[in-house]
Design an enzyme around this catalytic site. Structure first.
Site, PDB file in Angstrom:
ATOM      1  N   GLY A  45       0.673  -1.195   0.122  1.00  0.00           N
ATOM      2  CA  GLY A  45      -0.066  -0.070   0.000  1.00  0.00           C
ATOM      3  C   GLY A  45       0.833   1.205   0.014  1.00  0.00           C
ATOM      4  O   GLY A  45       1.992   1.129   0.404  1.00  0.00           O
ATOM      5  N   GLN A  50       3.447  10.018   0.443  1.00  0.00           N
ATOM      6  CA  GLN A  50       4.584   9.358   0.675  1.00  0.00           C
ATOM      7  C   GLN A  50       5.652   9.537  -0.424  1.00  0.00           C
ATOM      8  O   GLN A  50       6.927   9.409  -0.224  1.00  0.00           O
ATOM      9  CB  GLN A  50       4.353   7.667   0.903  1.00  0.00           C
ATOM     10  CG  GLN A  50       3.682   7.391   2.195  1.00  0.00           C
ATOM     11  CD  GLN A  50       3.397   5.766   2.369  1.00  0.00           C
ATOM     12  OE1 GLN A  50       2.313   5.353   1.864  1.00  0.00           O
ATOM     13  NE2 GLN A  50       4.116   5.084   3.068  1.00  0.00           N
ATOM     14  N   CYS A  95       5.223   0.050   7.339  1.00  0.00           N
ATOM     15  CA  CYS A  95       5.023   1.156   6.584  1.00  0.00           C
ATOM     16  C   CYS A  95       6.359   1.712   5.665  1.00  0.00           C
ATOM     17  O   CYS A  95       7.414   1.684   6.434  1.00  0.00           O
ATOM     18  CB  CYS A  95       4.588   2.423   7.316  1.00  0.00           C
ATOM     19  SG  CYS A  95       4.410   3.947   6.317  1.00  0.00           S
ATOM     20  N   LEU A  96       6.233   1.885   4.361  1.00  0.00           N
ATOM     21  CA  LEU A  96       7.427   2.116   3.740  1.00  0.00           C
ATOM     22  C   LEU A  96       7.941   3.471   3.996  1.00  0.00           C
ATOM     23  O   LEU A  96       9.193   3.642   3.834  1.00  0.00           O
ATOM     24  CB  LEU A  96       7.035   2.086   2.091  1.00  0.00           C
ATOM     25  CG  LEU A  96       6.698   1.111   1.435  1.00  0.00           C
ATOM     26  CD1 LEU A  96       6.205   0.967   0.071  1.00  0.00           C
ATOM     27  CD2 LEU A  96       7.919  -0.192   1.660  1.00  0.00           C
ATOM     28  N   HIS A 137      -4.881   2.279   7.020  1.00  0.00           N
ATOM     29  CA  HIS A 137      -3.507   2.982   7.303  1.00  0.00           C
ATOM     30  C   HIS A 137      -3.183   3.908   6.388  1.00  0.00           C
ATOM     31  O   HIS A 137      -2.697   5.029   6.500  1.00  0.00           O
ATOM     32  CB  HIS A 137      -2.476   1.579   7.224  1.00  0.00           C
ATOM     33  CG  HIS A 137      -1.219   2.002   7.078  1.00  0.00           C
ATOM     34  ND1 HIS A 137      -0.149   1.541   7.986  1.00  0.00           N
ATOM     35  CD2 HIS A 137      -0.421   2.553   6.178  1.00  0.00           C
ATOM     36  CE1 HIS A 137       0.800   1.892   7.705  1.00  0.00           C
ATOM     37  NE2 HIS A 137       0.976   2.580   6.641  1.00  0.00           N
ATOM     38  N   GLU A 138      -3.631   3.663   4.969  1.00  0.00           N
ATOM     39  CA  GLU A 138      -3.435   4.479   4.049  1.00  0.00           C
ATOM     40  C   GLU A 138      -4.193   5.730   4.094  1.00  0.00           C
ATOM     41  O   GLU A 138      -3.707   6.637   3.759  1.00  0.00           O
ATOM     42  CB  GLU A 138      -3.683   3.858   2.661  1.00  0.00           C
ATOM     43  CG  GLU A 138      -2.805   2.498   2.435  1.00  0.00           C
ATOM     44  CD  GLU A 138      -1.265   2.829   2.545  1.00  0.00           C
ATOM     45  OE1 GLU A 138      -0.696   4.184   2.427  1.00  0.00           O
ATOM     46  OE2 GLU A 138      -0.614   1.867   2.956  1.00  0.00           O
ATOM     47  N   HIS A 141      -2.589   8.287   6.104  1.00  0.00           N
ATOM     48  CA  HIS A 141      -1.678   9.055   5.607  1.00  0.00           C
ATOM     49  C   HIS A 141      -2.022  10.443   4.769  1.00  0.00           C
ATOM     50  O   HIS A 141      -1.714  11.541   4.969  1.00  0.00           O
ATOM     51  CB  HIS A 141      -0.920   8.508   4.408  1.00  0.00           C
ATOM     52  CG  HIS A 141       0.279   7.336   5.012  1.00  0.00           C
ATOM     53  ND1 HIS A 141       1.344   7.906   5.430  1.00  0.00           N
ATOM     54  CD2 HIS A 141       0.366   5.929   4.660  1.00  0.00           C
ATOM     55  CE1 HIS A 141       2.175   6.810   5.553  1.00  0.00           C
ATOM     56  NE2 HIS A 141       1.701   5.736   5.503  1.00  0.00           N
TER      57      HIS A 141
HETATM   58  C1  Y12 Z   1      -1.121  -3.946   6.619  1.00  0.00           C
HETATM   59  C2  Y12 Z   1      -0.482  -3.137   7.452  1.00  0.00           C
HETATM   60  C3  Y12 Z   1       0.115  -1.961   6.584  1.00  0.00           C
HETATM   61  C4  Y12 Z   1      -0.375  -1.691   5.502  1.00  0.00           C
HETATM   62  C5  Y12 Z   1       0.259  -0.315   4.917  1.00  0.00           C
HETATM   63  C6  Y12 Z   1       1.456  -0.755   3.658  1.00  0.00           C
HETATM   64  N1  Y12 Z   1       2.526  -1.175   4.245  1.00  0.00           N
HETATM   65  C7  Y12 Z   1       3.549  -1.622   3.458  1.00  0.00           C
HETATM   66  O1  Y12 Z   1       3.193  -1.708   2.310  1.00  0.00           O
HETATM   67  C8  Y12 Z   1       4.888  -1.677   4.003  1.00  0.00           C
HETATM   68  C9  Y12 Z   1       5.868  -2.370   3.132  1.00  0.00           C
HETATM   69  C10 Y12 Z   1       7.220  -2.454   4.001  1.00  0.00           C
HETATM   70  C11 Y12 Z   1       8.062  -3.067   2.970  1.00  0.00           C
HETATM   71  C12 Y12 Z   1       9.331  -3.491   3.526  1.00  0.00           C
HETATM   72  O2  Y12 Z   1      10.558  -3.901   2.795  1.00  0.00           O
HETATM   73  C13 Y12 Z   1      10.511  -5.462   2.398  1.00  0.00           C
HETATM   74  O3  Y12 Z   1       9.779  -6.085   2.890  1.00  0.00           O
HETATM   75  C14 Y12 Z   1      11.343  -5.708   1.636  1.00  0.00           C
HETATM   76  C15 Y12 Z   1       9.836  -2.988   4.627  1.00  0.00           C
HETATM   77  O4  Y12 Z   1      10.990  -3.439   5.239  1.00  0.00           O
HETATM   78  C16 Y12 Z   1      11.878  -2.254   5.456  1.00  0.00           C
HETATM   79  O5  Y12 Z   1      11.676  -1.177   4.923  1.00  0.00           O
HETATM   80  C17 Y12 Z   1      13.161  -2.929   5.933  1.00  0.00           C
HETATM   81  C18 Y12 Z   1       8.849  -2.412   5.545  1.00  0.00           C
HETATM   82  C19 Y12 Z   1       7.654  -2.041   5.107  1.00  0.00           C
HETATM   83  C20 Y12 Z   1      -0.946  -2.428   4.755  1.00  0.00           C
HETATM   84  C21 Y12 Z   1      -1.577  -3.706   5.542  1.00  0.00           C
HETATM   85 CO    CO Z   2       2.305   3.553   5.359  1.00  0.00          CO
END
Ligand code: Y12
Ligand code: CO
Length: 186
Positions: A45, A50, A95-96, A137-138, A141
């Site tokens: 997401g 962002q 969260c990214l 969550h989004e 933001h």
């Molecule tokens: C449930 C909870 C939160 C959401 C919001 C969207 N969140 C993400 O997309 C988070 C992604 C994410 C990806 C990462 O990188 C990798 O996995 C390779 C990460 O790791 C680092 O940054 C080290 C952290 C978060 C939607 C549904």
């Molecule tokens: Co986020």
């Protein structure tokens, strides 16, 4: 185009984003850039702020049962309005914009959201599970809020400590991605 993702504590992450009024080519380019950026960073997401764009636009692409993140399931949400929320669910969020930190957050278990698609057509979605969590969550933001604001005092202290150390927790990956675009016409 892959864009840079703003990370905490960038102050732009704390501004309220503006409503979209034009459903034009510029909006479509933003949505496409958001998708490329999210996939490149292995996210599920992303909100426009962002990548530094203060507009009420978010995208979500939940992996399917086979853990394939299929573009056909991409949800593009513009100017969302939460009409109803029910129940409670706790999910470990990431969260990214807060790389390397994951923590339990309590949110509604079920939501109904009215929004516009990229062509300006009004839509409604009812969601539970991971999609309901991601929508909330989004949407936070878009109002200038991060999930770290919703965790308890002690967990927040843990975040501040880990953040200062620059700790990055490795996260298992290996998800397959199908980036083929489904047909989207007005
Ligand atoms: C449930 C909870 C939160 C959401 C919001 C969207 N969140 C993400 O997309 C988070 C992604 C994410 C990806 C990462 O990188 C990798 O996995 C390779 C990460 O790791 C680092 O940054 C080290 C952290 C978060 C939607 C549904
Ligand atoms: Co986020």
């Amino acid at each position: 185009m892959i864009r840079e993702i703003l990370t905490y504590p960038d102050k732009r992450l704390f501004v309220r984003s503006n409503e979209v009024s034009k459903f034009d080519e510029k909006l479509h380019t933003l949505l496409d850039d958001m998708y490329e950026t999210m996939i490149d960073s292995e996210g599920i997401g992303l909100a426009a702020i962002q990548i530094g764009e203060p507009v009420r636009v978010l995208i979500i692409n939940i992996p399917n049962e086979e853990d394939v993140q299929d573009r056909a399931n991409l949800l593009e949400v513009i100017n969302p309005v939460f009409e109803d929320k029910q129940g409670e669910a706790i999910y470990q969020e990431g969260c990214l914009s807060v790389p390397g930190f994951y923590e339990d957050v309590k949110r509604a278990q079920w939501v109904r959201v009215r929004f516009f698609d990229r062509f300006g057509k009004e839509q409604t979605i009812e969601a539970d599970g991971l999609l309901a969590i991601a929508l909330q969550h989004e949407n936070d933001h878009l109002d200038g809020h991060l999930f770290i604001e919703k965790i308890g005092f002690n967990k927040r202290k843990k975040f501040d400590k880990e953040y200062k150390k620059g700790l990055k927790q490795p996260r298992p990956t290996g998800r397959k991605i199908n980036q083929e675009s489904s047909e989207k016409t007005a």
